[in-house]
Design an enzyme around this catalytic site. Structure first.
Site, PDB file in Angstrom:
ATOM      1  N   GLU A   1      94.177  51.664  11.656  1.00 28.10           N
ATOM      2  CA  GLU A   1      93.157  51.360  12.211  1.00 28.10           C
ATOM      3  C   GLU A   1      92.537  52.505  12.966  1.00 28.10           C
ATOM      4  O   GLU A   1      91.214  52.723  12.971  1.00 28.10           O
ATOM      5  CB  GLU A   1      93.143  49.977  12.811  1.00 28.10           C
ATOM      6  CG  GLU A   1      93.414  48.830  11.971  1.00 28.10           C
ATOM      7  CD  GLU A   1      93.817  47.391  12.576  1.00 28.10           C
ATOM      8  OE1 GLU A   1      92.815  46.642  12.447  1.00 28.10           O
ATOM      9  OE2 GLU A   1      94.589  47.683  13.455  1.00 28.10           O
TER      10      GLU A   1
ATOM     11  N   ARG B   1      89.013  41.043  20.528  1.00 27.23           N
ATOM     12  CA  ARG B   1      89.565  42.449  20.552  1.00 27.23           C
ATOM     13  C   ARG B   1      88.110  43.434  20.785  1.00 27.23           C
ATOM     14  O   ARG B   1      88.453  44.508  21.335  1.00 27.23           O
ATOM     15  CB  ARG B   1      90.132  42.885  19.000  1.00 27.23           C
ATOM     16  CG  ARG B   1      90.793  44.368  19.151  1.00 27.23           C
ATOM     17  CD  ARG B   1      91.705  44.396  17.917  1.00 27.23           C
ATOM     18  NE  ARG B   1      92.819  43.870  17.929  1.00 27.23           N
ATOM     19  CZ  ARG B   1      94.061  44.705  18.079  1.00 27.23           C
ATOM     20  NH1 ARG B   1      93.927  45.907  18.437  1.00 27.23           N
ATOM     21  NH2 ARG B   1      95.054  44.196  18.175  1.00 27.23           N
TER      22      ARG B   1
END
Length: 767
Positions: free
Chosen positions: A721, A311
């Site tokens: 997030e 990621r």
């Protein structure tokens, strides 16, 4: 309608009055036992002697277990089966559990655990990125590379080039509620586990493995956590497995909770990174090509390091079109705590890298950093047409929902950025000691689990004959307000007030095969699953009422606590009573899986994300050049939550995410000594942001034009997030302030502690 209302958190009153029940608040039976680990005192070596005589003889001790005493698998890893619950002869970091003490009290267990005599054959420890690279100590055979175009040629042919390197520190989760578990033995070798976990199904799976029983013999219940931030995605496995094993052995309830020091020493942190970069660009600051090398320090076990590092690579572009890019990632194995999931899951580290590049380009050319960023943005969504195709990320996903052009212009106007930048320059010209800085940074964050099969959720909904509604889903509540949002979805489906809906503890016996509450997907996945279940029940009620009133089911609708059937109306409770008496089922499950995902992580190509979440921040700081001390003076944030399910909760997430992100990059410093011992393992030595560290002027709002183009729950967007990375603006503002002290680019490392800022100031003044 309950959707889009700024309702308070469903447990807010319970939180502030102390009535909210966490694992440690569950009254254990009188005969409950308490557990503690004995820990390794070296970073790497062989155990040559483990004398537990004094431990077993200590007051209150019932039993002491080593790896040889375990009934099933000695593994608590979420991935590679490389993380033993108790060490099997070799130790890999300071703080690794060696044995398990079972005692009458928590204090007795902790005291006894320190009485062991352990002799080691100590081996050299690999602690740093440089040591790991020199030893080729890694979790994959070589680096992983994602590539688009020909970056080397693009950089070579560009009019301007820059290169650099930066260190990005890790981060302790510092959840208010520490790791905790309670296991109750049931008949037939079944066990009930209460765990402070974001992933009940993983706890169920690991406990079943450890006990050599099917998963149906283990039930895991989670009412709430006192914070998680990713630190309770896999790190709770060891406690839950220990309690279950001890409960099976003793046939008594067993409880375990870490002391704060033990928690910080045993558990994993955010991955610290080193990022090197080369970039080529034209005289307007437009990127031609860029190359990144990510060095991720992963710790002693694999845990979730591979998807975290993936990621980071996937977010190496952030908001910017990279026509030619090469991203290389090294996943390094070291004799430190096994780094794990943390809010953003690698995305923040990747974003910091490209934001450093944008800042460095602006400094090199003498441009306003905002201008450089805007010139490199992806094509705006409204400009995409049959003739203007969307630009693609380095991994091949089309960016067709890009809204940062509009968000940025709105934020710059709201924050009065242009005038304030001039005022900062004027201040710095007049003040030799105190220097100010101001910075803008954007966020583009992909929403979905990159492990595609995790993008699913289930729900169980009951409507009782009095019209009250009971539901369960696979998500867990850790303070973020997920339960309230999902209750609002259910209330909207039935046209009732949210007070009519009760969500009880997440329970693997009610909703199976849950995914972790992570990847910012809690509301997206569970909201859609609950809506599917509610729609089924509502349609059953509507069909029943249409039949009894001899009308079309399409003329039945639910609103304001009532059900309208043609020209007639009744309360929702009356409608439920009528359906019950007609033997209509008022209970069902719901299921949802995210559509249109396709991802090949080995090739680094596909569509790993359903959509992108966007936001932007402008932060102003001041530094004392004589000490490096600094303060955030003001932050202005505009965040896209789509059509927000609950603006009050979403703004709270944005505020908290920003402060936590700024803390990671400015004050939160993890320090290991030369022996691999974590020295910052308590609040006295590890500084998280306090309330007084937030900006004095803190303007946070949701973008009023927000609406998800994808078919998410009520067109909302994830907000867990993405706001964390808005804190990068605080770090870049510190860099801007340091830049006022000399001609050289500041090249700050993170965290930019006062010492780091002070040294950068001195480098600038002597350059």
């Amino acid at each position: 309608m309950s959707i889009a209302k700024p309702l308070p958190h469903d447990a807010a009153r319970l939180h502030v009055t102390g009535q909210a029940r966490y694992v440690d608040d569950i009254p254990p039976p009188r005969d409950a036992l308490h557990l503690a680990f004995g820990l390794s005192e070296i970073a790497h070596g062989k155990i040559t002697k483990l004398d537990l005589g004094k431990v077993r003889a200590a007051p209150g001790v019932v039993a002491v277990l080593t790896a040889a005493d375990l009934p099933g698998a000695n593994d608590v890893s979420p991935s590679a089966h490389d993380e033993p619950l108790l060490a099997e002869g070799t130790v890999h970091y300071v703080g690794q559990p060696l044995f398990l003490v079972i005692a009458q009290t928590h204090l007795a267990a902790r005291k006894a655990a320190r009485l062991a005599t352990v002799t080691y054959d100590e081996h050299p420890a690999i602690l740093t990125i440089d040591e790991a690279m020199a030893a080729n100590s890694r979790f994959e055979d070589g680096p992983r590379v994602y590539e688009k175009g020909d970056s080397a040629t693009a950089i070579k042919d560009a009019p301007n080039t820059i290169e650099g390197s930066m260190e990005i520190g890790g981060q302790e989760h510092f959840y208010l509620e520490g790791q905790a578990a309670l296991a109750l033995p049931l008949e037939g070798d079944d066990v009930l586990v209460h765990s402070s976990t974001q992933h009940p199904t993983e706890i169920q799976h690991k406990v079943a493995e450890a006990l050599n029983v099917p998963m149906h013999a283990v039930r895991v219940e989670v009412r709430r956590m006192g914070g998680g931030f990713g630190g309770k995605e896999s790190q709770g496995n060891a406690l839950a497995v220990s309690c279950a094993v001890a409960a099976r052995l003793t046939q008594r309830p067993c409880k375990m909770r870490y002391d704060r020091d033990d928690d910080m020493i045993i558990t994993g942190k955010r991955h610290d990174f080193r990022i090197t970069y080369r970039a080529g660009f034209d005289d307007d600051g437009l990127l031609r090509g860029v190359e990144f090398v990510h060095y991720a320090r992963c710790g002693w076990a694999q845990d979730l390091s591979l998807p975290v590092a993936d990621r980071a690579m996937l977010h190496a572009d952030n908001a910017y079109h990279l026509p030619h890019a090469r991203i290389e990632s090294h996943r390094l194995k070291t004799n430190t705590q096994s780094a794990t999931a943390f809010r953003g899951f690698g995305g923040p580290q990747g974003m910091v890298g490209i934001e450093r590049v944008m800042d460095h380009i602006a400094h090199h050319l003498g441009y306003d950093p905002v201008e450089v960023r805007q010139r490199n943005f992806y094509t705006a969504s409204q400009q995409i047409s049959e003739t203007t195709k969307p630009q693609t990320t380095p991994y091949g996903q089309a960016v067709d929902d890009f809204v940062l052009h509009e968000i940025t212009e709105t934020l710059l106007a709201q924050s009065d950025y242009a005038a304030r930048r001039k005022a900062v320059a004027a201040w710095n010209a007049q003040n030799p000691v105190l220097k100010k800085g101001i910075a803008y940074t954007p966020v583009k964050f992909g929403i979905s689990f990159t492990l595609t099969h995790l993008n699913q959720a289930g729900a169980l909904v009951h409507v009782y004959q009095d019209g009250s509604i009971h539901l369960n889903h696979g998500g867990t509540e850790m303070g973020q307000g997920l339960f309230q949002k999902v209750a609002q979805v259910a209330a909207a489906s039935f046209g009732v007030d949210v007070e009519a809906v009760k969500i009880t503890a997440t329970d693997t016996g009610k909703v199976p095969n849950t995914s972790a509450t992570a990847a910012s997907s809690g509301s997206d996945l569970n909201g859609m699953a609950v809506q599917a279940a509610c729609d089924t029940i509502r349609e059953r009620i509507a069909e029943h009422l249409a039949q009894t009133h001899q009308t079309d089911p399409r003329r039945v609708y639910f609103e304001n606590g009532k059900v309208f059937v043609g020209d007639d109306e009744m309360t929702f409770a009356a409608a439920a009573q009528s359906a019950y008496q007609a033997r209509v089922s008022l209970s069902t499950t719901g299921f949802y899986k995210t559509p249109d995902l396709a991802w090949d992580r080995l090739k680094g190509q596909g569509r790993p994300f359903f959509y992108f979440a966007y936001g932007a921040a402008v932060t102003e700081v001041v530094i004392d050049t004589l000490t490096g001390e600094n303060r955030m003076l003001r932050a202005d944030i505009l965040h896209d939550a789509g059509t927000s399910l609950n603006p009050a909760l979403d703004i709270g997430q944005v505020e908290g995410g920003f402060v936590q992100g700024a803390g990671w990059l400015t004050t939160e410093e993890l320090i290991w000594d030369a022996k691999g011992r974590l020295r910052t393992h308590a609040p006295s030595t590890y500084k998280i942001p306090a309330c007084s560290d937030r900006p004095d002027i803190f303007n946070v709002s949701l973008w009023s034009e927000g609406r998800n183009r994808e078919d998410t729950i009520y067109r909302s967007k994830a907000v867990g997030e993405p706001p964390f990375m808005l804190g990068i603006s605080g770090f870049m503002a510190l860099s801007d302030a340091v830049a006022a002290c000399g001609d050289a680019y500041p090249a700050l490392d993170a965290p930019a502690t006062p010492e780091c800022v002070f040294n950068a100031v001195n480098r600038g003044r002597t350059s």
